[in-house]
Design a protein around this motif. Sequence first.
Motif, PDB file in Angstrom:
ATOM      1  N   ALA A 123      91.916  39.828  64.122  1.00 28.09           N
ATOM      2  CA  ALA A 123      91.513  38.516  64.636  1.00 28.09           C
ATOM      3  C   ALA A 123      92.222  38.212  65.955  1.00 28.09           C
ATOM      4  O   ALA A 123      91.605  37.669  66.886  1.00 28.09           O
ATOM      5  N   LEU A 124      93.488  38.561  66.034  1.00 19.43           N
ATOM      6  CA  LEU A 124      94.215  38.371  67.295  1.00 19.43           C
ATOM      7  C   LEU A 124      93.582  39.210  68.403  1.00 19.43           C
ATOM      8  O   LEU A 124      93.393  38.748  69.534  1.00 19.43           O
ATOM      9  N   ASP A 125      93.244  40.448  68.062  1.00 18.36           N
ATOM     10  CA  ASP A 125      92.672  41.355  69.057  1.00 18.36           C
ATOM     11  C   ASP A 125      91.305  40.864  69.537  1.00 18.36           C
ATOM     12  O   ASP A 125      90.929  41.092  70.697  1.00 18.36           O
ATOM     13  N   ALA A 126      90.574  40.166  68.680  1.00 16.17           N
ATOM     14  CA  ALA A 126      89.235  39.686  69.030  1.00 16.17           C
ATOM     15  C   ALA A 126      89.270  38.344  69.763  1.00 16.17           C
ATOM     16  O   ALA A 126      88.227  37.884  70.242  1.00 16.17           O
ATOM     17  N   THR A 127      90.421  37.726  69.850  1.00 14.00           N
ATOM     18  CA  THR A 127      90.543  36.418  70.488  1.00 14.00           C
ATOM     19  C   THR A 127      90.813  36.581  71.974  1.00 14.00           C
ATOM     20  O   THR A 127      91.789  37.229  72.375  1.00 14.00           O
ATOM     21  N   GLU A 128      89.971  35.992  72.790  1.00 15.61           N
ATOM     22  CA  GLU A 128      90.089  36.132  74.236  1.00 15.61           C
ATOM     23  C   GLU A 128      91.421  35.588  74.732  1.00 15.61           C
ATOM     24  O   GLU A 128      91.840  34.485  74.368  1.00 15.61           O
ATOM     25  N   GLY A 129      92.102  36.376  75.551  1.00 18.31           N
ATOM     26  CA  GLY A 129      93.363  35.941  76.138  1.00 18.31           C
ATOM     27  C   GLY A 129      94.591  36.204  75.293  1.00 18.31           C
ATOM     28  O   GLY A 129      95.705  35.924  75.718  1.00 18.31           O
ATOM     29  N   VAL A 130      94.401  36.779  74.087  1.00 18.16           N
ATOM     30  CA  VAL A 130      95.539  37.097  73.210  1.00 18.16           C
ATOM     31  C   VAL A 130      95.546  38.600  72.950  1.00 18.16           C
ATOM     32  O   VAL A 130      94.523  39.182  72.593  1.00 18.16           O
ATOM     33  N   THR A 131      96.710  39.228  73.113  1.00 13.43           N
ATOM     34  CA  THR A 131      96.836  40.669  72.888  1.00 13.43           C
ATOM     35  C   THR A 131      97.912  40.954  71.855  1.00 13.43           C
ATOM     36  O   THR A 131      99.074  40.579  72.050  1.00 13.43           O
ATOM     37  N   PRO A 132      97.557  41.609  70.739  1.00 16.24           N
ATOM     38  CA  PRO A 132      98.592  42.074  69.810  1.00 16.24           C
ATOM     39  C   PRO A 132      99.132  43.412  70.303  1.00 16.24           C
ATOM     40  O   PRO A 132      98.365  44.300  70.677  1.00 16.24           O
ATOM     41  N   HIS A 133     100.448  43.557  70.322  1.00 20.19           N
ATOM     42  CA  HIS A 133     101.077  44.770  70.837  1.00 20.19           C
ATOM     43  C   HIS A 133     101.746  45.550  69.704  1.00 20.19           C
ATOM     44  O   HIS A 133     102.422  44.962  68.848  1.00 20.19           O
ATOM     45  N   LEU A 134     101.587  46.859  69.739  1.00 16.27           N
ATOM     46  CA  LEU A 134     102.228  47.729  68.760  1.00 16.27           C
ATOM     47  C   LEU A 134     103.661  48.026  69.175  1.00 16.27           C
ATOM     48  O   LEU A 134     103.902  48.748  70.149  1.00 16.27           O
TER      49      LEU A 134
END
Length: 556
Positions: A33-44
């Motif tokens: 969901a975070l990855d699909a949200t514009e302007g938000v990037t989940p980082h590994l």
Amino acid sequence: MKVSEYIAQYLQKQGITDAFGIPGGVILELMYALDATEGVTPHLSFHEQCAGFAACGYAQAGGKLGVAYATKGPGFTNLLTAMADAYYDSIPVLFITAHSAATLPEGCRLVADQDMDTCGMVRNITKYAKRIDDIEEISISLEKACQIAKDGRKGPVFLDIAASLFKKEMISSASVLHQVEHIDTEKYVSLICSEIKSAKRPVILLGDGINQSATNDAINRFIEKAGVPLLSSRYCHNIVRNQEYYYGYVGSHGIRYANFILSKADLVVSLGNRLYFPSHSLSYSKIIEHAKFLRFDIDDGELNKHPDMENGVKVDLASLLSTLEQSESDYGSHDDWVHICNVLRKELWDEDVNSAVGLLSGLLKNISIDYTLVNDVGNNEFWMSRACVYAQVKNRTLYSKSFGALGNALGKAIGAYYATRKPVVAFVGDQGFQMNVQELQFIAQHRLPIAIVILNNESSGMIKDREAMAGYAYSLHTTRESGYGTPDFSALAKAYGISWFRADSEFSLGGIIEPMMIELLIPDNQTLTPSLPRGRDMQDLEPRLDNLKYNKLNAL
């Protein structure tokens, strides 16, 4: 809208652009969901501890809420060190995990593998901790957590969400936002102005509360008007732009002329400074006895720490300093006192500037003000702090202050980059660097403009010194001969595809555009100086000054 989507979009509305974590079965839905949200990037990240540190660095450098997530069990427990760091250093971070088991029955060790009483474990290192099992609690708990993290004395909050809720359709609840307490600051501004005017030797003592309240501009405009000597804690040496008014940081490893000045003050206006020393300290009791203290802090607990001091005021620094900078009050003239402070600074300007400090000062001489500096824990951070003041560097500098988490720097450097999108320089010791060396993969893989400066004395220098001071006949686990070791850092850099340099006095940290590693060789006998032995006057630091010089300066 699914619960996971609601959480991601709520965080986006809070201005959060980056979150840090490691995948796990119970947290996957939120990650997607975070990855699909514009302007938000989940980082590994490559360890959950560093995901937490990255969120801390993001919050510190960017002045907004940081976010870290992890799976249950060991993923959650790996976050605890960073969570404690955020709590003790007042950093607003939202930590999120998930669970799959029902509430643990009394007397039962486990119901499902890796599930545990998470909230019970973190209650003393968070401002708010909530286990969520009902969908009706999602919006209220998320809203409450984010507000609590940022209100008053900032700090971490924690949500442990039932994984089964993430895919369900969201049910919103009524808002729980409450009004922040408003404190009238006019009377305190008048008090500060009148006390400064009537004092013969006033000083303003700043703490990291200035950085945390984002009041740097306001304090600089106030200082220009007041024309009063300014001292600070070691963690906010970056704040004052006009070097004319700044006289360094105080403390048991402080700058000598700063400690001298504090010892002579008859008024101390403390703004966002915890006054860490104990009231009964023989070293600091004299200043408490002969100087008046006006203390302003957001936390009642800190103000109550010194019950023998009067005039402790709970106040929002942003409001107070906004009123102060606009005030046209007359602060009087303190030319004679400023002259004494200038003499002390001139006489002791390069005192305690050893080879490590000199080398670091050379590295910093051409650094861009846009770069964020991050310091790890150990002797390296004290040398770096002294170098920043000696080189008159005003870059924002991040520390692990009260918690002192060895190995925090690489994670915080990553978070600081994503908060600012500007280069970062991380200063680490050879020991602290090895605690989270795996994050080199993150830095190298994304080609982040982060320079890692390793102060390599091939020992655990601070603890080695402590062993000697404690009277042990030999070193244990702090030198190569007693079990400590370091790798070939050039080979390590090559393995990750990072440029490596061995720096000398001519090396400069200008124009960082990709990852690099700079190794500084520090003699293993380079000890931490200055230091204040227990019970000695705050200005009488070790190694001691020449007796004639000390008496002359002390008599000013």
